[in-house]
Design a protein around this motif. Structure first.
Motif, mmCIF file in Angstrom:
data_model
loop_
_atom_site.group_PDB
_atom_site.id
_atom_site.type_symbol
_atom_site.label_atom_id
_atom_site.label_comp_id
_atom_site.label_asym_id
_atom_site.label_seq_id
_atom_site.Cartn_x
_atom_site.Cartn_y
_atom_site.Cartn_z
ATOM 1 N N SER A 19 0.847 -1.193 0.000
ATOM 2 C CA SER A 19 0.000 0.000 0.000
ATOM 3 C C SER A 19 0.884 1.245 0.000
ATOM 4 O O SER A 19 0.437 2.344 0.289
ATOM 5 C CB SER A 19 -0.960 -0.018 1.192
ATOM 6 O OG SER A 19 -0.326 -0.521 2.328
ATOM 7 N N GLU A 76 0.950 1.818 -10.986
ATOM 8 C CA GLU A 76 0.021 2.767 -11.619
ATOM 9 C C GLU A 76 -0.589 3.666 -10.548
ATOM 10 O O GLU A 76 -0.532 3.334 -9.369
ATOM 11 C CB GLU A 76 -1.077 2.043 -12.428
ATOM 12 C CG GLU A 76 -1.458 0.674 -11.910
ATOM 13 C CD GLU A 76 -2.567 0.024 -12.741
ATOM 14 O OE1 GLU A 76 -3.675 0.574 -12.719
ATOM 15 O OE2 GLU A 76 -2.311 -1.016 -13.368
ATOM 16 N N PRO A 77 -1.164 4.780 -10.967
ATOM 17 C CA PRO A 77 -1.702 5.726 -9.979
ATOM 18 C C PRO A 77 -2.815 5.092 -9.145
ATOM 19 O O PRO A 77 -3.516 4.200 -9.615
ATOM 20 C CB PRO A 77 -2.265 6.876 -10.824
ATOM 21 C CG PRO A 77 -1.799 6.652 -12.208
ATOM 22 C CD PRO A 77 -1.363 5.241 -12.353
ATOM 23 N N SER A 78 -2.937 5.559 -7.941
ATOM 24 C CA SER A 78 -3.955 5.063 -7.020
ATOM 25 C C SER A 78 -5.358 5.295 -7.580
ATOM 26 O O SER A 78 -5.625 6.305 -8.218
ATOM 27 C CB SER A 78 -3.793 5.789 -5.688
ATOM 28 O OG SER A 78 -4.900 5.509 -4.867
ATOM 29 N N HIS A 79 -6.244 4.328 -7.357
ATOM 30 C CA HIS A 79 -7.647 4.484 -7.759
ATOM 31 C C HIS A 79 -8.446 5.249 -6.707
ATOM 32 O O HIS A 79 -9.568 5.645 -6.960
ATOM 33 C CB HIS A 79 -8.316 3.116 -7.957
ATOM 34 C CG HIS A 79 -7.651 2.252 -8.981
ATOM 35 N ND1 HIS A 79 -8.077 0.982 -9.294
ATOM 36 C CD2 HIS A 79 -6.563 2.466 -9.781
ATOM 37 C CE1 HIS A 79 -7.299 0.443 -10.221
ATOM 38 N NE2 HIS A 79 -6.368 1.318 -10.533
ATOM 39 N N GLY A 80 -7.877 5.346 -5.486
ATOM 40 C CA GLY A 80 -8.598 6.016 -4.398
ATOM 41 C C GLY A 80 -8.092 5.521 -3.057
ATOM 42 O O GLY A 80 -7.160 4.711 -3.002
ATOM 43 N N TRP A 111 -9.073 3.370 -1.006
ATOM 44 C CA TRP A 111 -9.185 1.929 -0.730
ATOM 45 C C TRP A 111 -8.098 1.122 -1.412
ATOM 46 O O TRP A 111 -7.953 -0.061 -1.193
ATOM 47 C CB TRP A 111 -10.547 1.426 -1.240
ATOM 48 C CG TRP A 111 -10.652 1.559 -2.735
ATOM 49 C CD1 TRP A 111 -10.234 0.649 -3.663
ATOM 50 C CD2 TRP A 111 -11.140 2.690 -3.458
ATOM 51 N NE1 TRP A 111 -10.448 1.142 -4.934
ATOM 52 C CE2 TRP A 111 -11.008 2.391 -4.837
ATOM 53 C CE3 TRP A 111 -11.700 3.927 -3.069
ATOM 54 C CZ2 TRP A 111 -11.399 3.292 -5.835
ATOM 55 C CZ3 TRP A 111 -12.084 4.803 -4.071
ATOM 56 C CH2 TRP A 111 -11.935 4.481 -5.432
ATOM 57 N N TYR A 112 -7.286 1.793 -2.223
ATOM 58 C CA TYR A 112 -6.439 1.094 -3.200
ATOM 59 C C TYR A 112 -5.232 0.403 -2.577
ATOM 60 O O TYR A 112 -4.599 0.907 -1.665
ATOM 61 C CB TYR A 112 -5.967 2.102 -4.255
ATOM 62 C CG TYR A 112 -5.326 1.452 -5.466
ATOM 63 C CD1 TYR A 112 -6.041 0.574 -6.261
ATOM 64 C CD2 TYR A 112 -3.997 1.729 -5.800
ATOM 65 C CE1 TYR A 112 -5.456 -0.022 -7.380
ATOM 66 C CE2 TYR A 112 -3.419 1.145 -6.913
ATOM 67 C CZ TYR A 112 -4.152 0.267 -7.697
ATOM 68 O OH TYR A 112 -3.568 -0.313 -8.794
ATOM 69 N N TYR A 113 -4.947 -0.789 -3.111
ATOM 70 C CA TYR A 113 -3.677 -1.475 -2.835
ATOM 71 C C TYR A 113 -3.310 -2.227 -4.084
ATOM 72 O O TYR A 113 -4.142 -2.408 -4.985
ATOM 73 C CB TYR A 113 -3.796 -2.415 -1.626
ATOM 74 C CG TYR A 113 -4.862 -3.471 -1.759
ATOM 75 C CD1 TYR A 113 -4.620 -4.650 -2.467
ATOM 76 C CD2 TYR A 113 -6.122 -3.294 -1.184
ATOM 77 C CE1 TYR A 113 -5.598 -5.609 -2.617
ATOM 78 C CE2 TYR A 113 -7.106 -4.256 -1.328
ATOM 79 C CZ TYR A 113 -6.842 -5.424 -2.046
ATOM 80 O OH TYR A 113 -7.811 -6.367 -2.202
ATOM 81 N N GLN A 114 -2.072 -2.648 -4.173
ATOM 82 C CA GLN A 114 -1.637 -3.403 -5.356
ATOM 83 C C GLN A 114 -0.923 -4.677 -4.939
ATOM 84 O O GLN A 114 -0.115 -4.656 -4.006
ATOM 85 C CB GLN A 114 -0.638 -2.567 -6.170
ATOM 86 C CG GLN A 114 -1.279 -1.665 -7.179
ATOM 87 C CD GLN A 114 -0.252 -1.063 -8.135
ATOM 88 O OE1 GLN A 114 0.960 -1.284 -8.031
ATOM 89 N NE2 GLN A 114 -0.751 -0.291 -9.081
#
Ligand SMILES: *Cc1c(COP(=O)(O)O)cnc(C)c1O
Length: 392
Positions: A219, A226-230, A232-235
């Motif tokens: 996180s 890539e850029p955060s979606h918001g 809640w975002y994690y990759q």
């Protein structure tokens, strides 16, 4: 039956776990990082990553150091199978370095000779995993020197050795290694029921360990592709696992840590009583090197004049007398699974000899004086009574 090892659980330990049960966080709460800081402070290492076992810690330690297919990892054949399995989980090959008979630890001479040969054959190991048998550190300074010369990484399997000291420093300070792994299985020095920890001084490794512990998920925006979606975002950026320790376990481990030094002092006292009272021409104590302070996870002796038949009869007699004498360890390379990989009897003569002579006697902080006395008398009387037929 007098067990060979046993946990000591206090009311404080119980209260600590109950407190977590009543809190908001059973897992991924504040107790895990608290336990990690406590362990890294205790050892003098910069970073710590708690896991659900030492086995998982060894696995992600190998991965964090880049162990993969076509790599080779070396460890000691006198250890629990987990010390070797971790390499195989990564698709690497495993090989063993024979032990020093006197300490049961990886022999530096054997390691050096094997490295010389491996260099000629272009098959140097990526990682070497020395195991601190019974709680006494391996000769890490010498192994570290070889690591610099032959360019390999070091993971200390210190599953037995939290609280032990080497050259005046705590095992786990990682002065001579990349990563050190501890186990908190109930039979070890302190327990979190199941649990393990990897400590390191390298921030990059610590980050990688923590990512691998939790699915390969990050996180941290700096690691994202890539850029955060918001919010809640994690990759997920690599393939990791769920190797997390729970807060219940961490709370137990933290509470146990308060007692650890007294456990180790008690273990050393009891070992001293064995040393002083078990004197017989057939018995040799594991050599304790100067500048090594053992945590005495195990009390191992060698029956130096016994053949394997007599050795077996000693262990059986102890068990029939209500004493759970044990043998540490069955050489890993002689396990059927490892034999199926091509290892065979005769590959590591010192390890095999050690196995035919070793006896582990009960040792834990709650071992009562009369129990220890029974162990001593039972062993001595049996050795006096039995005729040793074969001199080795
Ligand atoms: C106990 C032990 C392990 C495995 O520990 P777990 O926490 O049970 O996974 C690994 N190596 C050695 C030397 C051990 O004694």
């Amino acid at each position: 039956m007098i067990p060979y090892g046993k946990q000591s659980i206090s009311q404080d330990d119980i209260d600590a776990v109950v407190d977590v049960l009543k809190s908001d966080w059973l897992t991924q709460g504040p107790k895990v990082p608290e336990f990690e800081s406590a362990i890294s402070n205790y050892c003098g290492a910069q970073h710590a990553c708690a896991t659900n076992s030492a086995t998982s810690a060894l696995h992600i330690a190998c991965l964090a150091l880049g162990v993969a297919k076509n790599d080779s990892v070396w460890t000691s054949p006198i250890s629990f199978v987990a010390s070797a399995n971790c390499a195989l989980y990564c698709g690497a090959t495993i090989d063993f370095v024979d032990i020093d008979l006197e300490t049961g630890n990886m022999s530096v001479n054997a390691l050096e000779n094997k490295l010389k040969a491996a260099k000629e054959n272009n098959c140097l190991p990526k990682v070497v995993i020395p195991v601190h048998l019974a709680g006494q550190s391996c000769n890490m300074q010498a192994i570290h020197k070889l690591a610099l010369k032959y360019d390999f990484k070091i993971i200390e399997d210190a599953s037995h050795a939290i609280g032990a000291k080497y050259l005046g420093k705590q095992v786990g300070c990682c002065e001579f290694s990349d990563i050190t792994v501890f186990s908190f299985h109930p039979v070890k020095i302190i327990t979190s029921a199941e649990g393990g920890m990897a400590v390191t001084n390298v921030q990059k490794l610590a980050k990688r360990l923590k990512r691998l512990r939790s699915h390969g998920i990050t996180s941290d925006p700096a690691e994202m592709t890539e850029p955060s979606h918001g919010p809640w975002y994690y990759q997920q950026i690599e393939l990791g696992f769920n190797y997390r320790m729970t807060d219940l376990q961490a709370a137990l481990g933290l509470s146990q840590l308060n007692e650890m030094n007294s456990f180790i002092i008690k273990r050393n006292e009891l070992a001293g009583i064995y040393n002083d009272n078990l004197t017989h021409s057939n018995l040799i104590h594991l050599k304790q090197s100067v500048n090594h302070y053992s945590s005495y996870h195990l009390y191992i002796m060698r029956l130096v004049n016994s053949d394997s038949k007599h050795h077996k009869s000693v262990i059986c007699h102890m068990r029939e007398s209500g004493i759970n004498a044990h043998v540490h360890y069955i050489p890993i390379h002689l396990q059927p699974y490892y034999k199926s990989l091509g290892f065979k009897l005769g590959d590591y003569p010192n390890a095999e000899r050690f196995y035919n002579q070793a006896i582990t006697l009960p040792l834990h902080p709650t071992l009562a004086p009369e129990q220890q006395d029974k162990v001593i008398q039972t062993l001595k009387n049996y050795l006096i009574k039995t005729i040793i037929t074969t001199k080795v």
